[in-house]
Structures are given as structure tokens and as C-alpha cells.
Design an enzyme around this catalytic site. Structure first.
Site, PDB file in Angstrom:
ATOM      1  N   HIS A  36      -9.440   3.720   8.582  1.00  0.00           N
ATOM      2  CA  HIS A  36      -9.868   2.386   8.157  1.00  0.00           C
ATOM      3  C   HIS A  36     -11.271   2.052   8.644  1.00  0.00           C
ATOM      4  CE1 HIS A  36      -5.697   1.441   6.929  1.00  0.00           C
ATOM      5  NE2 HIS A  36      -6.272   0.493   6.209  1.00  0.00           N
TER       6      HIS A  36
ATOM      7  N   ASN B  95       0.834  -1.204   0.000  1.00  0.00           N
ATOM      8  CA  ASN B  95       0.000   0.000   0.000  1.00  0.00           C
ATOM      9  C   ASN B  95       0.870   1.257   0.000  1.00  0.00           C
ATOM     10  OD1 ASN B  95      -2.415   1.326  -0.123  1.00  0.00           O
ATOM     11  ND2 ASN B  95      -3.088   0.834   1.945  1.00  0.00           N
TER      12      ASN B  95
END
Length: 464
Positions: free
Chosen positions: A351, A315
Site C-alpha cells: 500500500h 477488495n
């Protein structure tokens, strides 16, 4: 007509229909990029932005139906903030507050105890994109001497148009799963500057197809093995009845398999960016580079024996965004550890609201802290340095990789199971072995340093 076809396809693949829609949408990016290259490359910025906005909105509607209004509202509000508030810290704070509150409200009202593909999934990508846009617009009003090299590359010299912001936000190569990129990079794409052949479409078909092939391989691995390593198995009596070693090895293999879900999406999406030209990264050592949108370094991810190496290869663009807009802008705190903790707290909230995210990122911080201390110990200890450079290293590497991947999977358990009751059940079944291992290592490190680092070296290190 399309709905029955999708239902049949998802049934034959053994995947939920939203997952099939998502993957098809990522793949549709390739023909979109080809249309742009063949028919639109020489068109005006208005035409190109319109194409990117409409194609991205169509993909959003295909996946989430009328819920695309969530992204449209946030894009419009972001544009109005920049236009009405100007290049002020108020714009940045208002953007950050509005976009994050909107995202968290979405998490709150749509949350379940399972991983669902819904409008909040691309919206978390969009949130970073729009918040980053406000930072870059603000930086554009500063003197160049006040900006870092990164900020100079991303700073916006003028306020973008609404159509430009829409094209940037909905660009088919990055709207659904990323990667993150700046509006300045997008503007260069629209202007035809991101190419290895000035004035012509980039020669990027081959590098794009290489990423597609790698991403498809990762997707195949995930599709074949994921049914054998489902998250739900952790919560069964059968798992709990297995020997301790089996439960630990299952965590290791499960983590390897589950991560391919993310790897495959990111690498395939990167191929779309490369094909369009957005992935062009200039010339390095006489070779044209196409890694500007690389979200994965797959080889490093697979072979790095250290947690830091794995994290830095995974990521990548999101981590770079957080480093640029959160960690480095917290420099005024005067404490790197505090900045690091605050950055991880931001990532946790970004998140979602489940407790599993907090446990995952706190465990990541603890693991990285212990690993850095261990690396410093190996560097300062003549005995350990000699051992690390000895013919025994291949064996050490294998043992190290086993523990590396075991404890890489360990924090992923709460990340994927979300809720307290689920991850607590799993951690209890493996006796919190990760917490115990790293706590013991952390407490033992000062004693190991006394035993393995000669007194002279210890005093010199303290003086430094």
C-alpha cells in the site's frame, strides 16, 4: 479543448481534476467493452490483444501523460524475465523483487502527505498482476499433482507473447483500479470462451448494468456526503472541541462515507468486466454467474455484523490474490499466525511507505484475533449461545453493528491520514479508545471463558 472542459467539470462537481479523469476513464470502459462485443468478438487473438493494449494505454496516457513509461518498462521487463529465465524459482524471485522495488521507489519519490491520484495508483494493481503472472508461469512447469485446484486453473501451459502480456496488463476493465484476474482468464476472454452462449458474445448487458447502477448509487452517496465529512476536519480545533461521543460518531460516519469512494470505483469497473465477458463464472445451481471479477459484496459489506465478514466482502480479488500467492505459499513456515502476520506485512508495504498503513493493518490483525476468540467463547458458552439465539438478538445486532462500524472506522484513520503526526493527533483526541477496548477484551477473554464456559466443556475443548 479537453483541458478547459475537464477543469470546468471538476469545478462544477467539486472534485479534483485527477479524480474526474479517473472516473471518466473507468466509465469509458463500457463503450470499449461494447466495441469489443460488436466488432471484435470474432476477430483473431492478435487483433483483440492489440485493441485491449492500445485502449488501455490511451486511458493511462489520458490520466498520467508521459508517466505511462513506468508501466511499460515493468511489463517489458516481466516479459523478458519469463522468456530468458524460464520456469524457475529465479524468475519468481526476480519478478517479485523487481516489481516491488520499482513500486516502492515510485512511492518514495512521489509521496506527499495527501491522497494523490498519480501513476503509482494503477501501478500497485499492475505490480500484483505481473508478480502473479510469474507465479502462474512457474506453476505451469510443475506436475498437476503438485498443484492445488486454484493453481491448476491459473497455471500457464506455455510462455505468453509480448502482445498478450500487454493486452492482459492494460485491459481497460482492470488496469486502473482492478480487479485482479489471471492471464488464463484473460486468454479465455480473448478466445471467446467466457460466455453463456457458446460462439456468441455473452448475454451480460443486464448484469453489467445492474453493477453500474449500484456503483453509480454508491458514487452519488459519496459525492453528496463527502464534503460534510472531509479528512481534514479531524485535524481542526473544532473537532477537538466536540464531546467525546461526537468525535467517535464522526469517525463511524466518516468511515462509511469514505469507503464508498473505493466501493463505487470497484463496482463500476466490475460492470465493465461483466459486459466484456471477463466476469463470467460458469453455471451454479442452473444459473449463469457473473461474479468472477466481483471486488465487492455490497450487501454483505453493509449488513455483516462481524469484522471478518466486512473484510471478506471488501477488495475481494486483491485479498484472493494475496491469499493465493502469499499466505498459502508460506505454508512451509508451519505456523498460520506467522503466515498471517507476514501476509499483512506484505499488504502494508504494498500500500505504501506511510506509518499509517502499518498501524492500520496491525490493528486489523489485533481486531480479527480478538473477534475470533469472542466467537469461540460464544460458541462454547451455553449462556451466550442461548442469548445469541434469543428474541433479544435484533437489539444485540444493533449494538454490535454500532461497535463494529465504530471500530471498523478506527483503523481507517491512520490509513487515510498517512503520517504519524496526523493520526496521533486524532487517536489522542479519542483517547486511543479502539486500542483500549480490544486490549481489555483480549486480556479479559481467558477470565470470561473461565466464568462462562463450564469446566467440563473447557476440558473437552483442551483435549480436542
Amino acid at each position: 479543448m479537453a483541458a478547459p472542459l475537464l477543469a470546468n467539470l471538476s469545478e462544477s462537481l467539486g472534485s479534483p481534476e485527477p479524480a474526474v479523469r479517473l472516473m471518466l476513464s473507468i466509465l469509458i470502459g463500457y463503450p470499449c467493452a461494447l466495441v469489443y462485443r460488436k466488432y471484435l468478438f470474432y476477430q483473431t487473438a492478435t487483433v483483440i490483444n492489440l485493441f485491449h493494449a492500445i485502449s488501455g494505454l490511451a486511458l493511462a496516457a489520458f490520466n498520467f501523460g508521459p508517466q505511462i513509461y513506468h508501466s511499460a518498462v515493468c511489463v517489458l521487463v516481466q516479459f523478458l524475465m519469463m522468456r530468458l529465465m524460464g520456469r524457475t524459482i529465479t524468475t519468481v524471485l526476480s519478478s517479485f523483487t523487481f516489481q516491488m522495488v520499482y513500486l516502492l521507489a515510485g512511492y518514495y519519490y512521489t509521496a506527499t502527505e495527501e491522497y494523490d491520484i498519480k501513476w503509482t495508483m494503477p501501478h500497485c494493481v499492475l505490480t500484483l498482476k505481473l508478480v502473479g503472472l510469474s507465479f502462474d508461469y512457474y506453476d505451469g512447469g510443475k506436475e498437476p499433482s503438485q498443484l492445488s485446484a486454484e493453481q491448476k486453473k491459473a497455471a500457464l501451459p506455455s510462455v505468453p507473447s509480448l502482445l498478450e502480456v500487454c493486452g492482459f496488463s492494460y485491459f481497460y476493465g482492470g488496469f486502473l483500479v482492478g480487479p485482479q484476474f489471471t492471464l488464463r482468464s484473460y486468454q479465455k476472454l480473448v478466445a471467446g470462451e467466457l460466455t453463456d452462449s457458446p460462439g456468441k458474445p455473452p448475454n451480460s448487458v443486464t448484469p453489467a448494468m445492474k453493477r453500474f447502477a449500484l456503483g453509480f448509487l454508491c458514487l452519488t452517496i459519496y459525492t453528496i456526503f463527502s464534503p460534510y465529512y472531509p479528512d481534514s476536519y479531524f485535524l481542526t480545533d473544532e473537532y477537538e472541541a466536540q464531546p467525546f461521543w461526537y468525535r467517535c460518531v464522526f469517525v463511524l460516519i466518516w468511515a462509511k462515507v469514505i469507503l464508498y469512494k473505493y466501493v463505487s470505483c470497484w463496482v463500476i469497473a466490475e460492470g465493465v468486466c461483466i459486459l466484456s465477458g471477463l466476469g463470467y463464472n460458469g453455471v451454479v445451481d442452473g444459473e449463469h454467474r457473473w461474479d468472477a471479477c466481483a471486488n465487492m459484496k455490497v450487501w454483505v459489506f453493509e449488513t455483516a455484523p462481524l469484522f471478518g465478514g466486512t473484510i471478506s466482502s471488501f477488495n475481494i480479488n486483491t485479498n484472493a490474490w494475496v491469499a493465493r500467492h502469499v499466505f498459502k505459499r508460506l505454508k512451509f513456515l508451519g505456523n498460520k499466525t506467522l503466515s498471517h502476520v507476514t501476509t499483512l506485512l506484505f499488504l502494508t508495504v504494498w500500500h505504501g511507505l506511510h506509518s499509517g498503513y502499518l498501524l492500520c493493518f496491525s490493528m486489523e490483525f489485533f481486531i480479527i484475533t480478538v473477534e475470533r476468540q469472542a466467537l469461540a467463547l460464544v460458541k462454547d458458552s451455553p449462556l451466550l449461545t442461548k442469548l445469541a439465539n434469543s428474541p433479544l438478538y435484533p437489539l444485540i445486532y444493533l449494538v454490535q453493528q454500532f461497535f463494529h462500524w465504530l471500530f471498523m472506522g478506527y483503523p481507517l484513520v491512520p490509513f487515510c491520514l498517512f503520517t504519524f503526526d496526523k493520526w496521533l493527533k486524532v487517536y489522542t483526541s479519542i483517547y486511543f479508545c479502539g486500542h483500549v477496548f480490544f486490549l481489555v477484551a483480549y486480556l479479559a477473554m481467558p477470565h470470561l471463558r473461565k466464568a462462562l464456559v463450564p469446566k467440563k466443556e473447557r476440558s473437552e475443548i483442551k483435549q480436542d
